[in-house]
Design a protein around this motif. Structure first.
Motif, PDB file in Angstrom:
ATOM      1  N   CYS A  44     -23.382  -8.501  41.997  1.00  0.00           N
ATOM      2  CA  CYS A  44     -22.756  -9.548  41.232  1.00  0.00           C
ATOM      3  C   CYS A  44     -21.899  -9.093  40.081  1.00  0.00           C
ATOM      4  O   CYS A  44     -21.033  -9.490  39.521  1.00  0.00           O
ATOM      5  N   ILE A  45     -22.679  -8.216  39.081  1.00  0.00           N
ATOM      6  CA  ILE A  45     -22.155  -7.744  38.094  1.00  0.00           C
ATOM      7  C   ILE A  45     -20.850  -6.944  38.344  1.00  0.00           C
ATOM      8  O   ILE A  45     -19.739  -6.868  37.708  1.00  0.00           O
ATOM      9  N   LEU A  46     -21.001  -6.025  39.396  1.00  0.00           N
ATOM     10  CA  LEU A  46     -19.807  -5.264  39.948  1.00  0.00           C
ATOM     11  C   LEU A  46     -18.762  -6.186  40.331  1.00  0.00           C
ATOM     12  O   LEU A  46     -17.384  -5.832  40.103  1.00  0.00           O
ATOM     13  N   ALA A  47     -19.184  -7.133  40.948  1.00  0.00           N
ATOM     14  CA  ALA A  47     -18.139  -8.001  41.407  1.00  0.00           C
ATOM     15  C   ALA A  47     -17.217  -8.878  40.463  1.00  0.00           C
ATOM     16  O   ALA A  47     -16.060  -9.051  40.348  1.00  0.00           O
ATOM     17  N   GLY A  48     -18.118  -9.262  39.342  1.00  0.00           N
ATOM     18  CA  GLY A  48     -17.657  -9.998  37.935  1.00  0.00           C
ATOM     19  C   GLY A  48     -16.706  -8.791  37.468  1.00  0.00           C
ATOM     20  O   GLY A  48     -15.436  -9.284  37.007  1.00  0.00           O
ATOM     21  N   LEU A  49     -16.875  -7.628  37.185  1.00  0.00           N
ATOM     22  CA  LEU A  49     -15.954  -6.642  36.653  1.00  0.00           C
ATOM     23  C   LEU A  49     -14.918  -6.325  37.393  1.00  0.00           C
ATOM     24  O   LEU A  49     -13.794  -6.353  36.851  1.00  0.00           O
ATOM     25  N   LEU A  50     -14.991  -6.486  38.729  1.00  0.00           N
ATOM     26  CA  LEU A  50     -13.952  -6.342  39.600  1.00  0.00           C
ATOM     27  C   LEU A  50     -12.889  -7.448  39.484  1.00  0.00           C
ATOM     28  O   LEU A  50     -11.709  -7.164  39.371  1.00  0.00           O
ATOM     29  N   VAL A  51     -13.174  -8.581  39.397  1.00  0.00           N
ATOM     30  CA  VAL A  51     -12.399  -9.914  39.197  1.00  0.00           C
ATOM     31  C   VAL A  51     -11.980  -9.686  37.884  1.00  0.00           C
ATOM     32  O   VAL A  51     -10.575 -10.005  37.776  1.00  0.00           O
ATOM     33  N   PHE A  52     -12.519  -9.209  36.859  1.00  0.00           N
ATOM     34  CA  PHE A  52     -12.145  -9.140  35.661  1.00  0.00           C
ATOM     35  C   PHE A  52     -10.851  -8.093  35.352  1.00  0.00           C
ATOM     36  O   PHE A  52      -9.818  -8.342  34.918  1.00  0.00           O
ATOM     37  N   CYS A  53     -11.214  -6.966  36.133  1.00  0.00           N
ATOM     38  CA  CYS A  53     -10.220  -5.803  36.102  1.00  0.00           C
ATOM     39  C   CYS A  53      -9.057  -6.386  36.778  1.00  0.00           C
ATOM     40  O   CYS A  53      -7.772  -5.921  36.454  1.00  0.00           O
ATOM     41  N   ILE A  54      -9.061  -6.922  37.962  1.00  0.00           N
ATOM     42  CA  ILE A  54      -7.888  -7.097  38.772  1.00  0.00           C
ATOM     43  C   ILE A  54      -7.103  -8.338  38.414  1.00  0.00           C
ATOM     44  O   ILE A  54      -5.834  -8.225  38.424  1.00  0.00           O
ATOM     45  N   LEU A  63      -4.096 -11.696  30.775  1.00  0.00           N
ATOM     46  CA  LEU A  63      -4.412 -11.420  29.297  1.00  0.00           C
ATOM     47  C   LEU A  63      -3.387 -10.498  28.735  1.00  0.00           C
ATOM     48  O   LEU A  63      -2.677 -10.661  27.630  1.00  0.00           O
ATOM     49  N   LEU A  64      -3.298  -9.567  29.496  1.00  0.00           N
ATOM     50  CA  LEU A  64      -2.230  -8.588  28.802  1.00  0.00           C
ATOM     51  C   LEU A  64      -0.689  -9.147  28.877  1.00  0.00           C
ATOM     52  O   LEU A  64      -0.114  -8.868  27.972  1.00  0.00           O
ATOM     53  N   LEU A  65      -0.397  -9.872  29.741  1.00  0.00           N
ATOM     54  CA  LEU A  65       0.720 -10.490  30.000  1.00  0.00           C
ATOM     55  C   LEU A  65       1.013 -11.792  28.970  1.00  0.00           C
ATOM     56  O   LEU A  65       1.980 -11.647  28.242  1.00  0.00           O
ATOM     57  N   TYR A  66       0.053 -12.179  28.769  1.00  0.00           N
ATOM     58  CA  TYR A  66       0.016 -13.461  27.657  1.00  0.00           C
ATOM     59  C   TYR A  66       0.239 -12.844  26.457  1.00  0.00           C
ATOM     60  O   TYR A  66       1.029 -13.359  25.370  1.00  0.00           O
ATOM     61  N   GLN A  67      -0.693 -11.522  26.022  1.00  0.00           N
ATOM     62  CA  GLN A  67      -0.440 -11.105  24.698  1.00  0.00           C
ATOM     63  C   GLN A  67       1.161 -10.595  24.652  1.00  0.00           C
ATOM     64  O   GLN A  67       1.727 -10.537  23.494  1.00  0.00           O
TER      65      GLN A  67
END
Length: 188
Positions: free
Chosen positions: A13-23, A29-33
């Motif tokens: 679950c932690i790995l899936a959460g990190l994967l979702v965040f990174c992808i 967030l970068l585009l918004y900034q």
């Protein structure tokens, strides 16, 4: 058995959460900034751009020539966007509807400051260009005041951020000064 399975599920679950965040979330967030930085850059460039247009109008240049020349003279994001509007819509001076090109430009940026400037230019170009230089100077002074407010806000934000490293340095110095005294007391 059951604990290792539970730990495996938690790790997954932690790995899936990190994967979702990174992808998914991080690029958003970068585009918004980047979009926010672009809007800030354009907002800060508006007063100078308007002053150049007003100066060219007072020198007797036609409105659309003044807008294009102001875009060519600057090296800011606003100037680049104006030039792109010229290139995509053809020549604003000879176009049948240069007001529509500016309105499209305003819609693409979705900034209230640009919308009010474009509305002033379009409205005064339809009435006549005599009063437009004064209107642009007034718009410029309003935008310049907003630029001062932004600079003040950014300065306040920077001073608040500087409190963190200053506090850390203060704690380090305090430890360096108090540690020898504590060590001296512990010897007796």
């Amino acid at each position: 058995g059951a604990i290792s399975v539970a730990m495996g599920i938690i790790r997954g679950c932690i790995l899936a959460g990190l994967l979702v965040f990174c992808i998914w979330i991080a690029p958003e967030l970068l585009l918004y900034q980047k979009a926010k930085d672009l809007q800030l850059s354009i907002k800060l460039d508006i007063p100078n751009f308007l002053d150049v247009i007003a100066l060219l109008l007072e020198a007797g240049q036609p409105l659309w020539y003044a807008v294009r020349t102001a875009g060519e003279m600057g090296d800011s994001q606003l100037s680049c966007r104006i030039l792109k509007a010229f290139q995509s819509g053809g020549n604003m001076e000879t176009s049948r509807n240069p007001e529509a090109l500016l309105e499209q430009f305003s819609l693409e940026l979705r900034m209230p400051e640009i919308t009010s400037v474009v509305a002033a230019i379009v409205q005064n170009s339809r009435k006549g260009e005599r009063e437009l230089a004064g209107v642009l100077r007034m718009q410029s002074s309003i935008c310049r005041q907003e630029r001062r407010d932004i600079a003040e806000e950014l300065g306040n934000r920077a001073s608040n951020i500087m409190l963190i490293p200053s506090g850390m340095v203060f704690i380090a110095i305090l430890i360096m000064l108090v540690a020898p005294a504590i060590m001296q007391l512990s010897i007796f």
